[in-house]
Design a protein around this motif. Structure first.
Motif, PDB file in Angstrom:
ATOM      1  N   ALA A  78      78.419  82.216 136.382  1.00  0.00           N
ATOM      2  CA  ALA A  78      79.122  83.285 137.090  1.00  0.00           C
ATOM      3  C   ALA A  78      80.633  83.093 137.062  1.00  0.00           C
ATOM      4  CB  ALA A  78      78.621  83.385 138.530  1.00  0.00           C
ATOM      5  N   ASP A  79      81.105  81.850 137.217  1.00  0.00           N
ATOM      6  CA  ASP A  79      82.553  81.645 137.173  1.00  0.00           C
ATOM      7  C   ASP A  79      83.081  81.914 135.774  1.00  0.00           C
ATOM      8  OD1 ASP A  79      85.047  80.736 138.545  1.00  0.00           O
ATOM      9  OD2 ASP A  79      84.995  79.250 136.932  1.00  0.00           O
ATOM     10  N   GLY A  80      82.346  81.484 134.757  1.00  0.00           N
ATOM     11  CA  GLY A  80      82.739  81.798 133.393  1.00  0.00           C
ATOM     12  C   GLY A  80      82.743  83.293 133.124  1.00  0.00           C
ATOM     13  N   MET A  81      81.884  84.005 133.822  1.00  0.00           N
ATOM     14  CA  MET A  81      81.825  85.452 133.710  1.00  0.00           C
ATOM     15  C   MET A  81      83.137  86.087 134.153  1.00  0.00           C
ATOM     16  SD  MET A  81      79.015  87.707 135.794  1.00  0.00           S
ATOM     17  CE  MET A  81      79.859  88.103 137.306  1.00  0.00           C
ATOM     18  N   PHE A  82      83.673  85.627 135.281  1.00  0.00           N
ATOM     19  CA  PHE A  82      84.950  86.171 135.759  1.00  0.00           C
ATOM     20  C   PHE A  82      86.093  85.755 134.841  1.00  0.00           C
ATOM     21  CE2 PHE A  82      82.443  86.015 139.767  1.00  0.00           C
ATOM     22  CZ  PHE A  82      82.455  87.376 140.033  1.00  0.00           C
ATOM     23  N   THR A  83      86.065  84.517 134.356  1.00  0.00           N
ATOM     24  CA  THR A  83      87.096  84.062 133.425  1.00  0.00           C
ATOM     25  C   THR A  83      87.083  84.897 132.154  1.00  0.00           C
ATOM     26  OG1 THR A  83      86.964  81.803 134.278  1.00  0.00           O
ATOM     27  CG2 THR A  83      87.913  82.075 132.095  1.00  0.00           C
ATOM     28  N   THR A  84      85.892  85.159 131.637  1.00  0.00           N
ATOM     29  CA  THR A  84      85.759  85.979 130.433  1.00  0.00           C
ATOM     30  C   THR A  84      86.338  87.364 130.650  1.00  0.00           C
ATOM     31  OG1 THR A  84      83.814  84.790 129.646  1.00  0.00           O
ATOM     32  CG2 THR A  84      84.097  87.041 128.865  1.00  0.00           C
ATOM     33  N   ALA A  85      86.017  87.999 131.779  1.00  0.00           N
ATOM     34  CA  ALA A  85      86.502  89.350 132.053  1.00  0.00           C
ATOM     35  C   ALA A  85      88.025  89.388 132.138  1.00  0.00           C
ATOM     36  CB  ALA A  85      85.886  89.875 133.342  1.00  0.00           C
ATOM     37  N   ILE A  86      88.618  88.397 132.782  1.00  0.00           N
ATOM     38  CA  ILE A  86      90.081  88.352 132.899  1.00  0.00           C
ATOM     39  C   ILE A  86      90.710  88.140 131.528  1.00  0.00           C
ATOM     40  CG2 ILE A  86      92.004  87.011 133.846  1.00  0.00           C
ATOM     41  CD1 ILE A  86      90.165  86.547 136.344  1.00  0.00           C
ATOM     42  N   GLU A  87      90.097  87.297 130.698  1.00  0.00           N
ATOM     43  CA  GLU A  87      90.607  87.096 129.341  1.00  0.00           C
ATOM     44  C   GLU A  87      90.508  88.376 128.521  1.00  0.00           C
ATOM     45  OE1 GLU A  87      88.575  83.799 127.630  1.00  0.00           O
ATOM     46  OE2 GLU A  87      89.592  82.313 128.871  1.00  0.00           O
ATOM     47  N   MET A  88      89.446  89.145 128.738  1.00  0.00           N
ATOM     48  CA  MET A  88      89.305  90.423 128.042  1.00  0.00           C
ATOM     49  C   MET A  88      90.457  91.356 128.385  1.00  0.00           C
ATOM     50  SD  MET A  88      85.191  90.890 128.601  1.00  0.00           S
ATOM     51  CE  MET A  88      85.129  92.615 128.114  1.00  0.00           C
ATOM     52  N   VAL A  89      90.804  91.437 129.678  1.00  0.00           N
ATOM     53  CA  VAL A  89      91.915  92.288 130.108  1.00  0.00           C
ATOM     54  C   VAL A  89      93.225  91.777 129.517  1.00  0.00           C
ATOM     55  CG1 VAL A  89      93.262  93.079 132.092  1.00  0.00           C
ATOM     56  CG2 VAL A  89      90.759  93.064 132.200  1.00  0.00           C
ATOM     57  N   ARG A  90      93.428  90.463 129.582  1.00  0.00           N
ATOM     58  CA  ARG A  90      94.666  89.880 129.051  1.00  0.00           C
ATOM     59  C   ARG A  90      94.815  90.209 127.550  1.00  0.00           C
ATOM     60  NH1 ARG A  90      97.328  85.516 131.030  1.00  0.00           N
ATOM     61  NH2 ARG A  90      95.456  84.679 132.031  1.00  0.00           N
ATOM     62  N   TYR A  91      93.740  90.030 126.793  1.00  0.00           N
ATOM     63  CA  TYR A  91      93.783  90.293 125.357  1.00  0.00           C
ATOM     64  C   TYR A  91      94.033  91.774 125.078  1.00  0.00           C
ATOM     65  CZ  TYR A  91      92.196  90.942 120.566  1.00  0.00           C
ATOM     66  OH  TYR A  91      92.119  91.313 119.238  1.00  0.00           O
ATOM     67  N   TYR A  92      93.294  92.648 125.769  1.00  0.00           N
ATOM     68  CA  TYR A  92      93.365  94.082 125.485  1.00  0.00           C
ATOM     69  C   TYR A  92      94.741  94.644 125.797  1.00  0.00           C
ATOM     70  CZ  TYR A  92      91.635  98.890 125.180  1.00  0.00           C
ATOM     71  OH  TYR A  92      91.431 100.196 124.813  1.00  0.00           O
ATOM     72  N   LEU A  93      95.314  94.221 126.927  1.00  0.00           N
ATOM     73  CA  LEU A  93      96.629  94.734 127.299  1.00  0.00           C
ATOM     74  C   LEU A  93      97.737  94.027 126.523  1.00  0.00           C
ATOM     75  CD1 LEU A  93      94.870  95.988 129.502  1.00  0.00           C
ATOM     76  CD2 LEU A  93      96.666  95.475 131.151  1.00  0.00           C
ATOM     77  N   GLY A  94      97.510  92.768 126.161  1.00  0.00           N
ATOM     78  CA  GLY A  94      98.558  92.018 125.478  1.00  0.00           C
ATOM     79  C   GLY A  94      98.679  92.331 124.005  1.00  0.00           C
ATOM     80  N   THR A  95      97.555  92.446 123.301  1.00  0.00           N
ATOM     81  CA  THR A  95      97.595  92.707 121.859  1.00  0.00           C
ATOM     82  C   THR A  95      97.506  94.186 121.519  1.00  0.00           C
ATOM     83  OG1 THR A  95      95.200  92.481 121.624  1.00  0.00           O
ATOM     84  CG2 THR A  95      96.516  90.473 121.421  1.00  0.00           C
ATOM     85  N   ALA A  96      97.087  95.000 122.489  1.00  0.00           N
ATOM     86  CA  ALA A  96      97.029  96.460 122.329  1.00  0.00           C
ATOM     87  C   ALA A  96      96.277  96.883 121.069  1.00  0.00           C
ATOM     88  CB  ALA A  96      98.441  97.041 122.324  1.00  0.00           C
ATOM     89  N   PRO A  97      95.010  96.464 120.896  1.00  0.00           N
ATOM     90  CA  PRO A  97      94.271  96.859 119.694  1.00  0.00           C
ATOM     91  C   PRO A  97      94.054  98.364 119.593  1.00  0.00           C
ATOM     92  CG  PRO A  97      92.798  95.857 121.304  1.00  0.00           C
ATOM     93  CD  PRO A  97      94.196  95.628 121.788  1.00  0.00           C
TER      94      PRO A  97
END
Length: 210
Positions: A127-146
């Motif tokens: 579950a904790d890895g689940m939240f970490t994964t979701a935050i990384e997804m947001v960071r990647y999507y907003l940061g790299t703007a695919p």
């Protein structure tokens, strides 16, 4: 991201309905609501899910009881034990991606929705890895703007009592960030530095003290 590199398990909505019904726990039924499947749950689709799971070797019949098999065994276990639920939406004017993450301290899964009705399930550590994964997804999507900017990421953490915590992060065309927590009718966005993104999102989700 923290998800494993294994090939995803492809699964249909009626197969999910069948596995949720087989688990039958409060955690599994919460997953059913999270996946927006309450309106579709019931005997016809459940029976269809059982039929295709049997055909694909993901379910067997033992002593006249249905038993998950193969990769579906782990999915059924996570559904049954789930006590953490998270919804992720990544949006631009041209694209939208929706994910559901669910699990417990023993394991978690990320469900990636497809408009064609055959979705992907991938494992996450817990579950904790689940939240970490979701935050990384947001960071990647907003940061790299695919998919370009402006872009926005929304995380909604659902609780067992039906309430939830939500966080919205938006990236302007120049890459600057702002954050809104909660779902007030007229939210007041606050500027957000990239270095503060994880802590601020965890605070908004109720995972860290504000």
């Amino acid at each position: 991201m923290t998800t494993q590199e294994d090939a995803p398990l492809l699964i249909t909505e009626h197969e999910l309905i069948a596995l949720i019904a087989l688990a039958g726990t409060a955690g599994a039924l919460k997953c059913q609501s999270l996946f927006r499947l309450d309106h579709a749950a019931g005997a016809p689709l459940e029976q269809a899910g059982v039929a295709t799971l049997l055909e694909r070797g993901l379910m067997t019949v033992e002593a006249e009881s249905l038993v998950p098999a193969g990769l579906a065994t782990g999915v059924a276990g996570v559904l049954a034990d789930a006590d953490a639920w998270l919804e992720v939406a990544l949006v631009t004017p041209e694209a939208e991606h929706v994910y559901f993450l669910f699990g417990s301290g023993n394991g978690a899964l990320i469900l990636s929705l497809s408009k064609y009705g055959v979705h992907e399930l991938r494992p996450v550590t817990n579950a904790d890895g689940m939240f970490t994964t979701a935050i990384e997804m947001v960071r990647y999507y907003l940061g790299t703007a695919p998919d370009g900017r402006p872009a926005a990421g929304t995380l909604r953490r659902h609780l067992a009592d039906g309430t939830f915590h939500s966080v919205h992060v938006k990236a302007a065309p120049d890459g600057s960030l702002e954050i809104v927590t909660g779902d007030e009718p007229q939210p007041a966005p606050a500027p957000l530095g990239p270095e503060d993104l994880e802590d601020r999102m965890r605070q908004g989700l109720g995972l860290l003290p504000a």
